[in-house]
Scaffold this active site. Structure first.
Site, PDB file in Angstrom:
ATOM      1  N   SER A  11      -3.572   3.116  -2.132  1.00 35.12           N
ATOM      2  CA  SER A  11      -3.722   3.763  -2.703  1.00 35.12           C
ATOM      3  C   SER A  11      -5.025   4.148  -3.878  1.00 35.12           C
ATOM      4  CB  SER A  11      -2.235   3.092  -4.517  1.00 35.12           C
ATOM      5  OG  SER A  11      -1.249   3.787  -4.555  1.00 35.12           O
ATOM      6  N   TYR A  62       0.070  12.422   3.240  1.00 35.26           N
ATOM      7  CA  TYR A  62      -0.052  11.185   2.627  1.00 35.26           C
ATOM      8  C   TYR A  62      -0.127   9.563   2.978  1.00 35.26           C
ATOM      9  CZ  TYR A  62       1.821   8.066  -1.317  1.00 35.26           C
ATOM     10  OH  TYR A  62       1.785   7.114  -2.308  1.00 35.26           O
ATOM     11  N   TYR A 115      -1.520   0.133 -11.232  1.00 36.79           N
ATOM     12  CA  TYR A 115      -0.053  -0.338 -11.813  1.00 36.79           C
ATOM     13  C   TYR A 115       0.322  -0.568 -13.221  1.00 36.79           C
ATOM     14  CZ  TYR A 115      -1.055  -0.562  -6.401  1.00 36.79           C
ATOM     15  OH  TYR A 115      -1.145  -0.010  -5.140  1.00 36.79           O
ATOM     16  N   VAL A 126      -2.028  -2.248  -2.513  1.00 40.43           N
ATOM     17  CA  VAL A 126      -1.366  -3.305  -1.859  1.00 40.43           C
ATOM     18  C   VAL A 126      -1.571  -3.237  -0.736  1.00 40.43           C
ATOM     19  CG1 VAL A 126       1.448  -2.114  -2.874  1.00 40.43           C
ATOM     20  CG2 VAL A 126       0.775  -1.217  -0.216  1.00 40.43           C
TER      21      VAL A 126
HETATM   22  N1  GLU Z   1       1.366   3.880   0.494  1.00 46.96           N
HETATM   23  C1  GLU Z   1       1.821   3.308  -0.626  1.00 46.96           C
HETATM   24  C2  GLU Z   1       3.591   3.899  -0.866  1.00 46.96           C
HETATM   25  O1  GLU Z   1       3.371   5.319  -1.609  1.00 46.96           O
HETATM   26  C3  GLU Z   1       0.706   3.237  -1.492  1.00 46.96           C
HETATM   27  C4  GLU Z   1       1.154   2.116  -2.282  1.00 46.96           C
HETATM   28  C5  GLU Z   1      -0.089   0.917  -3.234  1.00 46.96           C
HETATM   29  O2  GLU Z   1      -0.690   0.653  -2.325  1.00 46.96           O
HETATM   30  O3  GLU Z   1       0.784   1.830  -4.201  1.00 46.96           O
HETATM   31  O4  GLU Z   1       4.502   3.302  -1.130  1.00 46.96           O
END
Ligand code: GLU
Length: 302
Positions: free
Chosen positions: A61, A186, A238, A256
């Site tokens: 993210s 993405y 988050y 994450v």
């Molecule tokens: N690629 C992850 C997703 O779309 C991003 C997760 C993250 O680091 O928040 O779930």
């Protein structure tokens, strides 16, 4: 600066072993949890490192920041018609708010918001996935940066929730391109691999009123830079953004993959990496290291 980093490292190192690596993306579940590194890039362009600061990891993210900055460069104020600037107070991949807020995501750092921004970049670039990669290469001065295809493919295979999010926005006319095409870009961006040193350098313009020492160029205006930092402070961590502001007091973004970037505006950018996450999905040692940092420097943006 080096002794500051060494002190933080010594203080936090005994926590190694706390937390759990993310396993909802199967390819990330096999990452060695006992890694810990920190890098600082000061506003003169000097980089200081300790521990596993040169180990590339999945930025996940954190890519949402670079994705956003690239779009801000092109779309200006119009961008904010399609995505908001309020914290969501819900998990990063929640669909609930999106339905009753007519497909306008709360902010660019939850998945829905990042998908809209990716859609905007998809409309603008011939190879949108490479546009973000080339942008972070330029910002961090490292032409070797690439995505881990295994991670990107693993995310694409488990795309159901992100696909549902994008289709819901399409139903509200807030998504222009083919959903699957945007998801490819993405996930490719989430799977970019960068080290703490790359990320500290890459984010340094956010601590320097939008000016990147590395490329010696103005990436964002000072006003836009403050706006990005404000969004990071309210939505970058988050559902721990509130207690992170309370306890650390810096704009930051985590992923994450176990990385966190944070900015001490006017002074330096910092990146901490340790893959084991706390119960809110933020790097356990990363949050501890940044808490230790502001304790040592006795400073917060508040
Ligand atoms: N690629 C992850 C997703 O779309 C991003 C997760 C993250 O680091 O928040 O779930």
């Amino acid at each position: 600066m080096q002794s500051l980093l060494d002190n933080i490292y010594q203080e936090v190192f005994p926590m190694l072993g706390q937390g759990k690596v993310a396993d909802y993306i199967p390819a990330l579940a096999c990452v060695e949890p006992r890694q810990f590194g920190i890098a600082i890039c000061d506003n003169e362009g000097n980089v200081f490192t300790v521990g596993d600061a040169d180990v590339p990891f999945s930025i996940q993210s954190i890519s949402k920041v670079f994705n956003l900055v690239l779009a801000m460069n092109h779309y200006g104020e119009g961008l904010w018609d399609r995505v908001g600037c309020e914290p969501s107070g819900l998990p990063f991949n929640s669909l609930v708010q999106l339905e009753y807020e007519n497909g306008i995501p709360r902010n660019p750092f939850i998945n829905a918001g990042a998908l809209v921004i990716s859609d905007m970049n998809q409309s603008r670039f011939a190879s949108p996935h490479l546009a973000v990669r080339d942008f972070v290469r330029r910002l961090s001065g490292n032409p070797e940066i690439n995505a881990d295809r295994i991670v990107a493919d693993s995310e694409f295979e488990h795309r159901a929730r992100n696909a549902a999010t994008a289709y819901l926005m399409k139903a509200f006319n807030n998504f222009e391109n083919e959903v699957e095409d945007v998801l490819h870009s993405y996930f490719y961006n989430c799977a970019l691999e960068m080290s703490c040193a790359d990320l500290a350098r890459g984010a340094s313009f956010l601590a320097n009123r939008g000016y990147s020492q590395c490329g010696e160029e103005q990436i964002l205006s000072p006003k836009q830079t403050s706006q990005v930092n404000a969004l990071l402070a309210t939505s970058g961590m988050y559902n721990e953004a509130g207690s992170f502001a309370f306890q650390v007091g810096l704009p930051g973004k985590s992923g994450v993959g176990g990385g966190i970037i944070a900015m001490v505006p006017g002074r330096f950018s910092i990146c901490v990496f340790s893959p084991a996450l706390n119960h809110m999905g933020n790097s356990a040692l990363g949050v501890a290291a940044l808490t230790s940092l502001t304790k040592h420097i006795k400073w917060s943006v508040y």
